[in-house]
Scaffold this motif. Structure first.
Motif, short mmCIF file in Angstrom:
data_model
loop_
_atom_site.label_atom_id
_atom_site.label_comp_id
_atom_site.label_asym_id
_atom_site.label_seq_id
_atom_site.Cartn_x
_atom_site.Cartn_y
_atom_site.Cartn_z
N LYS A 56 47.04 45.05 23.75
CA LYS A 56 46.55 44.47 24.99
C LYS A 56 47.59 44.61 26.11
N ILE A 57 47.10 44.71 27.32
CA ILE A 57 47.97 44.77 28.49
C ILE A 57 47.85 43.43 29.21
N CYS A 58 48.98 42.74 29.31
CA CYS A 58 49.01 41.42 29.95
C CYS A 58 49.81 41.51 31.24
N ALA A 59 49.18 41.14 32.36
CA ALA A 59 49.83 41.22 33.67
C ALA A 59 50.31 39.85 34.12
N THR A 60 51.51 39.81 34.69
CA THR A 60 52.04 38.55 35.20
C THR A 60 51.44 38.24 36.57
N VAL A 61 51.25 36.95 36.83
CA VAL A 61 50.69 36.47 38.10
C VAL A 61 51.54 35.29 38.59
N GLY A 62 51.95 35.33 39.84
CA GLY A 62 52.76 34.24 40.39
C GLY A 62 54.15 34.16 39.79
N PHE A 63 54.63 35.26 39.21
CA PHE A 63 55.93 35.24 38.54
C PHE A 63 57.06 35.43 39.54
N PRO A 64 58.23 34.86 39.15
CA PRO A 64 58.44 34.03 37.96
C PRO A 64 58.35 32.53 38.20
N PHE A 65 58.19 32.10 39.44
CA PHE A 65 58.35 30.67 39.74
C PHE A 65 57.05 29.92 40.02
N GLY A 66 55.94 30.63 40.15
CA GLY A 66 54.65 29.97 40.26
C GLY A 66 54.32 29.37 41.60
N PHE A 67 55.09 29.68 42.65
CA PHE A 67 54.90 29.03 43.94
C PHE A 67 53.90 29.72 44.87
N ALA A 68 53.34 30.85 44.46
CA ALA A 68 52.29 31.48 45.27
C ALA A 68 51.09 30.55 45.32
N THR A 72 46.27 33.55 46.35
CA THR A 72 47.11 34.72 46.08
C THR A 72 47.13 35.04 44.59
N LYS A 73 47.24 34.01 43.76
CA LYS A 73 47.24 34.21 42.31
C LYS A 73 45.91 34.81 41.85
N ILE A 74 44.82 34.32 42.42
CA ILE A 74 43.50 34.84 42.06
C ILE A 74 43.38 36.32 42.44
N PHE A 75 43.84 36.65 43.65
CA PHE A 75 43.78 38.04 44.10
C PHE A 75 44.61 38.94 43.19
N GLU A 76 45.82 38.48 42.86
CA GLU A 76 46.71 39.27 42.00
C GLU A 76 46.09 39.46 40.62
N ALA A 77 45.49 38.40 40.08
CA ALA A 77 44.88 38.47 38.76
C ALA A 77 43.70 39.43 38.74
N LYS A 78 42.83 39.32 39.73
CA LYS A 78 41.65 40.19 39.78
C LYS A 78 42.05 41.65 39.97
N ASN A 86 44.14 43.34 30.25
CA ASN A 86 43.25 42.63 29.34
C ASN A 86 43.50 41.14 29.32
N GLU A 87 44.70 40.73 29.77
CA GLU A 87 45.09 39.32 29.78
C GLU A 87 45.93 39.05 31.03
N ILE A 88 45.97 37.78 31.43
CA ILE A 88 46.76 37.36 32.59
C ILE A 88 47.75 36.29 32.15
N ASP A 89 49.01 36.46 32.57
CA ASP A 89 50.07 35.49 32.29
C ASP A 89 50.47 34.87 33.62
N MET A 90 50.10 33.60 33.82
CA MET A 90 50.29 32.93 35.10
C MET A 90 51.38 31.86 35.01
N ALA A 91 52.32 31.92 35.94
CA ALA A 91 53.34 30.87 36.03
C ALA A 91 52.74 29.67 36.76
N ILE A 92 52.82 28.50 36.15
CA ILE A 92 52.27 27.30 36.79
C ILE A 92 53.19 26.86 37.93
N ASN A 93 52.69 25.98 38.78
CA ASN A 93 53.48 25.46 39.90
C ASN A 93 54.29 24.25 39.44
N LEU A 94 55.56 24.51 39.10
CA LEU A 94 56.42 23.44 38.59
C LEU A 94 56.71 22.38 39.64
#
Length: 252
Positions: A56-68, A72-78, A86-94
Motif C-alpha cells: 500500500k502507498i500511504c501519503a502524509t497529510v499535515g505533516f509533521p506538525f498538524g497545524f494546517a 488544506t488537509k482535505i485537499f492534500e488527502a484527496k 491507498n491510505e492517508i497518514d494525518m498529523a493531528i492538531n496538537l
C-alpha cells in the motif's frame, strides 16, 4: 515469525530524494512490507514503482506538525488519493489538544475521514508530547472520528514509540482501532515486542531484514549436541577437543 507484513516502511525526511524513494520502494517490494509511507509529492512515483505489488502507498497529510487547517488537509488527502495513495497518514492538531479544544480536534480528524470515505485514515498523535490522560483522551476522540489507525509518532518530535504508550492505547481502544507503533524501532526483536504488546503495524525507516531462522535452528542444534557430549565425557582432554570442534562448526 515473518514480520515483513507488519512493517509500515516510512521515508518522510525533508531531504528525501527521488533516488531514495526508488531504493525505498525496491526494498519494500523485496521484503514484502505492508506499506510505504511517504510525502504526498512522491505518490505518483511510488505508484509507478510498486505497480503489480500488494504494497500500500500511504501519503502524509499535515505533516509533521498538524497545524494546517482542515480544508488544506482535505485537499492534500484527496489529491494524494487521486495520485494513487491507498491510505492517508494525518498529523493531528496538537495545539488544539493541548488547549483542551477537543471539539476542534474531533472536527479536524472527522472532516478528513469523511472526505476520504473508505480510504483508511491513520491519525498520528505524537505520544512523546502527551501525558497519559492526553493519550487516553485523543484515543477516545479518534474512536469518535472513526479513524482506522492510531499512530504513535511522526518521527519529528522529541521521542518515538514506547511499549507503555502502546499498552495505554490498546487498553483504551481495544479492537476498535488498529495501532501503529512508530519511530525508534529498527530491529527484529524490538518489532516483535511491539507486536506482542498489541501493535498491529510497526512504522520504521530501517530496512529490517527477516531473521534467518534456519541458521538459528542449526546453531541451537549444534550447541545442544555439544552439551550432551560434554555430559558423556569424563576426560577433561576430550572435553577440550569437543569445544574446539563445535566452536569451529559454529563459526562456519
Amino acid at each position: 515469525m515473518n514480520i515483513s507484513h507488519f512493517i509500515d516502511y516510512s521515508i518522510v525526511a525533508p531531504s528525501t530524494t527521488e533516488h531514495e524513494i526508488i531504493d525505498h520502494c525496491y526494498n519494500a517490494k523485496k521484503n514484502g512490507n505492508y506499506a510505504v509511507t511517504l510525502n504526498s509529492c512522491y505518490v505518483p512515483l511510488a505508484k509507478q514503482l510498486l505497480a503489480g505489488s500488494e504494497i500500500k502507498i500511504c501519503a502524509t497529510v499535515g505533516f509533521p506538525f498538524g497545524f494546517a487547517d482542515t480544508k488544506t488537509k482535505i485537499f492534500e488527502a484527496k489529491t494524494a488519493i487521486n495520485d494513487g495513495a491507498n491510505e492517508i497518514d494525518m498529523a493531528i492538531n496538537l495545539g488544539y489538544l493541548k488547549s483542551r479544544n477537543y471539539v476542534s480536534v474531533l472536527k479536524d480528524i472527522f472532516e478528513v475521514k469523511r472526505a476520504i470515505g473508505d480510504v483508511p485514515l491513520k491519525a498520528t498523535i505524537e505520544i512523546s508530547e502527551l501525558t497519559k490522560n492526553e493519550i487516553i483522551k485523543v484515543c477516545e476522540i479518534c474512536m469518535d472520528a472513526q479513524v482506522d489507525f492510531i499512530k504513535t509518532s511522526s518521527g519529528f518530535a522529541k521521542g518515538g514509540a514506547t511499549l507503555t504508550a502502546v499498552k495505554i492505547i490498546k487498553k483504551t481502544v481495544k479492537n476498535r482501532i488498529k495501532i501503529i507503533a512508530s519511530d525508534g524501532i529498527d530491529d527484529y526483536e524490538t518489532i516483535l515486542k511491539y507486536i506482542e504488546m498489541g501493535a498491529d503495524l510497526v512504522g520504521t525507516n530501517a530496512n529490517v531484514m527477516q531473521v534467518n531462522k534456519t541458521q538459528q535452528a542449526r546453531n541451537s542444534k549444534i550447541f545442544k549436541q555439544y552439551i550432551e557430549n560434554l555430559e558423556k565425557k569424563d576426560n577433561p582432554n576430550s572435553n577440550t577437543d569437543i569445544i574446539t570442534s563445535k566452536t569451529t562448526e559454529l563459526n562456519n
